[in-house]
Design an enzyme around this catalytic site. Structure first.
Site, PDB file in Angstrom:
ATOM      1  N   PRO A   9       1.123  -1.473  -0.130  1.00  0.00           N
ATOM      2  CA  PRO A   9       0.005  -0.288   0.234  1.00  0.00           C
ATOM      3  C   PRO A   9       0.853   1.038   0.257  1.00  0.00           C
ATOM      4  O   PRO A   9       1.299   1.337   0.696  1.00  0.00           O
ATOM      5  CB  PRO A   9      -0.845   0.004   0.823  1.00  0.00           C
ATOM      6  CG  PRO A   9      -0.236  -0.828   1.864  1.00  0.00           C
ATOM      7  CD  PRO A   9       0.539  -2.224   0.879  1.00  0.00           C
ATOM      8  N   ASN A  10       0.146   2.296  -0.721  1.00  0.00           N
ATOM      9  CA  ASN A  10       1.161   3.855  -1.022  1.00  0.00           C
ATOM     10  C   ASN A  10       2.360   3.368  -1.372  1.00  0.00           C
ATOM     11  O   ASN A  10       2.937   4.210  -1.541  1.00  0.00           O
ATOM     12  CB  ASN A  10       0.739   4.734   1.007  1.00  0.00           C
ATOM     13  CG  ASN A  10      -0.195   4.264   1.296  1.00  0.00           C
ATOM     14  OD1 ASN A  10      -1.636   4.888   0.633  1.00  0.00           O
ATOM     15  ND2 ASN A  10      -0.049   3.280   2.585  1.00  0.00           N
ATOM     16  N   ARG A  17       4.419  11.183  -1.850  1.00  0.00           N
ATOM     17  CA  ARG A  17       4.264  10.992  -0.678  1.00  0.00           C
ATOM     18  C   ARG A  17       5.579  10.777   0.703  1.00  0.00           C
ATOM     19  O   ARG A  17       6.897  10.581  -0.137  1.00  0.00           O
ATOM     20  CB  ARG A  17       3.554   9.572  -0.451  1.00  0.00           C
ATOM     21  CG  ARG A  17       4.621   8.297  -0.602  1.00  0.00           C
ATOM     22  CD  ARG A  17       4.678   6.797   0.251  1.00  0.00           C
ATOM     23  NE  ARG A  17       3.984   6.671   1.280  1.00  0.00           N
ATOM     24  CZ  ARG A  17       3.921   5.371   1.804  1.00  0.00           C
ATOM     25  NH1 ARG A  17       4.829   4.488   1.659  1.00  0.00           N
ATOM     26  NH2 ARG A  17       3.985   4.945   3.403  1.00  0.00           N
ATOM     27  N   TYR A  22      10.706   9.030   1.301  1.00  0.00           N
ATOM     28  CA  TYR A  22      10.979   7.962   0.450  1.00  0.00           C
ATOM     29  C   TYR A  22      11.414   8.478  -0.837  1.00  0.00           C
ATOM     30  O   TYR A  22      11.833   7.856  -1.937  1.00  0.00           O
ATOM     31  CB  TYR A  22       9.312   7.635  -0.280  1.00  0.00           C
ATOM     32  CG  TYR A  22       8.745   6.876   1.584  1.00  0.00           C
ATOM     33  CD1 TYR A  22       9.123   5.419   1.757  1.00  0.00           C
ATOM     34  CD2 TYR A  22       7.433   7.069   2.181  1.00  0.00           C
ATOM     35  CE1 TYR A  22       8.845   4.804   2.333  1.00  0.00           C
ATOM     36  CE2 TYR A  22       7.200   6.801   2.681  1.00  0.00           C
ATOM     37  CZ  TYR A  22       7.693   5.489   3.676  1.00  0.00           C
ATOM     38  OH  TYR A  22       7.678   4.884   4.607  1.00  0.00           O
ATOM     39  N   ASN A  73       8.203  -5.673  -0.740  1.00  0.00           N
ATOM     40  CA  ASN A  73       8.287  -4.274   0.189  1.00  0.00           C
ATOM     41  C   ASN A  73       6.646  -4.624   0.420  1.00  0.00           C
ATOM     42  O   ASN A  73       5.918  -3.529  -0.314  1.00  0.00           O
ATOM     43  CB  ASN A  73       8.660  -2.905  -0.238  1.00  0.00           C
ATOM     44  CG  ASN A  73       8.472  -2.189   0.524  1.00  0.00           C
ATOM     45  OD1 ASN A  73       8.080  -2.269   1.437  1.00  0.00           O
ATOM     46  ND2 ASN A  73       8.918  -0.552  -0.254  1.00  0.00           N
ATOM     47  N   ALA A  76       3.005  -0.901   4.514  1.00  0.00           N
ATOM     48  CA  ALA A  76       2.285  -0.724   6.359  1.00  0.00           C
ATOM     49  C   ALA A  76       2.073  -1.986   6.378  1.00  0.00           C
ATOM     50  O   ALA A  76       2.462  -2.404   8.096  1.00  0.00           O
ATOM     51  CB  ALA A  76       1.236  -0.276   6.332  1.00  0.00           C
ATOM     52  N   GLU A  97      12.854  -9.677   1.904  1.00  0.00           N
ATOM     53  CA  GLU A  97      11.717  -8.272   2.151  1.00  0.00           C
ATOM     54  C   GLU A  97      12.630  -6.890   1.897  1.00  0.00           C
ATOM     55  O   GLU A  97      13.518  -7.094   2.254  1.00  0.00           O
ATOM     56  CB  GLU A  97      11.841  -8.521   4.094  1.00  0.00           C
ATOM     57  CG  GLU A  97      10.577  -7.120   4.623  1.00  0.00           C
ATOM     58  CD  GLU A  97      11.118  -7.668   6.133  1.00  0.00           C
ATOM     59  OE1 GLU A  97      12.402  -8.227   6.470  1.00  0.00           O
ATOM     60  OE2 GLU A  97       9.956  -6.380   6.861  1.00  0.00           O
ATOM     61  N   HIS A  99      12.758  -2.899   2.399  1.00  0.00           N
ATOM     62  CA  HIS A  99      12.400  -1.587   2.414  1.00  0.00           C
ATOM     63  C   HIS A  99      12.598  -0.247   2.134  1.00  0.00           C
ATOM     64  O   HIS A  99      13.996  -0.292   2.280  1.00  0.00           O
ATOM     65  CB  HIS A  99      12.166  -1.317   3.876  1.00  0.00           C
ATOM     66  CG  HIS A  99      11.241  -2.141   4.663  1.00  0.00           C
ATOM     67  ND1 HIS A  99       9.386  -2.672   4.371  1.00  0.00           N
ATOM     68  CD2 HIS A  99      11.739  -3.804   4.920  1.00  0.00           C
ATOM     69  CE1 HIS A  99       9.002  -3.314   5.023  1.00  0.00           C
ATOM     70  NE2 HIS A  99       9.877  -3.605   5.583  1.00  0.00           N
ATOM     71  N   ARG A 106      12.819   4.136  12.743  1.00  0.00           N
ATOM     72  CA  ARG A 106      11.789   5.161  12.815  1.00  0.00           C
ATOM     73  C   ARG A 106      10.869   4.963  14.137  1.00  0.00           C
ATOM     74  O   ARG A 106      11.652   4.197  14.622  1.00  0.00           O
ATOM     75  CB  ARG A 106      10.945   5.154  11.126  1.00  0.00           C
ATOM     76  CG  ARG A 106      12.211   5.276   9.822  1.00  0.00           C
ATOM     77  CD  ARG A 106      11.147   5.191   9.246  1.00  0.00           C
ATOM     78  NE  ARG A 106       9.679   5.927   8.836  1.00  0.00           N
ATOM     79  CZ  ARG A 106       9.140   5.779   8.178  1.00  0.00           C
ATOM     80  NH1 ARG A 106       9.743   4.635   6.933  1.00  0.00           N
ATOM     81  NH2 ARG A 106       7.788   6.699   7.874  1.00  0.00           N
TER      82      ARG A 106
HETATM   83  C1  DQA Z   1       8.276   1.227   3.369  1.00  0.00           C
HETATM   84  C2  DQA Z   1       8.469   1.300   5.462  1.00  0.00           C
HETATM   85  C3  DQA Z   1       6.850   0.844   6.258  1.00  0.00           C
HETATM   86  O1  DQA Z   1       6.684   1.224   7.293  1.00  0.00           O
HETATM   87  C4  DQA Z   1       5.805   1.791   5.545  1.00  0.00           C
HETATM   88  O2  DQA Z   1       4.556   1.649   5.920  1.00  0.00           O
HETATM   89  C5  DQA Z   1       5.812   2.031   4.147  1.00  0.00           C
HETATM   90  C6  DQA Z   1       7.023   2.202   3.298  1.00  0.00           C
HETATM   91  C7  DQA Z   1       9.398   1.314   3.190  1.00  0.00           C
HETATM   92  O3  DQA Z   1      10.046   0.907   2.185  1.00  0.00           O
HETATM   93  O4  DQA Z   1      10.423   2.077   3.781  1.00  0.00           O
HETATM   94  O5  DQA Z   1       4.675   2.148   3.105  1.00  0.00           O
HETATM   95  O6  DQA Z   1       7.674   0.074   3.310  1.00  0.00           O
END
Ligand code: DQA
Length: 144
Positions: A9-10, A17, A22, A73, A76, A97, A99, A106
């Site tokens: 998501p997102n 964002r 990011y 990735n 959230a 995984e 990120h 964080r």
């Molecule tokens: C994320 C880190 C997560 O905590 C966050 O909710 C994201 C992006 C990252 O790529 O740093 O949406 O996965």
């Protein structure tokens, strides 16, 4: 070899964002980067992005016996989703995984990852490069 790269998501909002976290590059730029890495490594790359937990579970299930490695990735859902963890365990496809940010540096809740329990490796805090590292790791392991 076929790699499936899943973004949660997102991540379709990259470039809009929280740019200070990011970066300014958008999701299309990430897709271009991932396709270029796939070509460089000589592997097929399938890209999938969804804002919906169930859709991500469905895509992982569809990968069963078709995909050789998963880069995910989960965004959230990293910090909440037992369903995505169980899906990865169910298909037992080697997974990494990723990120973009360093989740350990964080908020405290971002230190928890359910998904990590089903992954060989985690690459966090390297921006787009983390995906490359995950792809290289999966390709190297597949060759062995
Ligand atoms: C994320 C880190 C997560 O905590 C966050 O909710 C994201 C992006 C990252 O790529 O740093 O949406 O996965």
């Amino acid at each position: 070899m076929k790699l499936l790269i899943i973004n949660g998501p997102n991540l379709n909002m990259l470039g809009i964002r929280e740019k200070h976290l990011y970066g300014a590059q958008d999701y299309a730029a990430l897709c271009d980067y991932l396709r270029a890495q796939g070509e460089r490594l000589g592997v097929e790359v399938e890209l999938f992005q969804s804002n919906h937990e169930g859709a991500i579970v469905d895509r992982i299930q569809e990968a069963y016996q078709k995909i050789d490695g998963i880069v995910i990735n989960p965004a959230a859902y990293t910090h909440t989703s037992v369903a995505i963890l169980d899906a990865l365990k169910a298909v037992s496809i080697p997974a990494c995984e990723v990120h973009l940010t360093d989740v350990n540096a964080r908020e405290d809740f971002r230190r928890i990852s359910y998904i990590r329990l089903a992954c060989d490796k985690t690459f966090a805090g390297y921006g787009f490069d983390g995906y490359r590292m995950a792809m290289e790791y999966l390709v190297e392991t597949y060759k062995k």
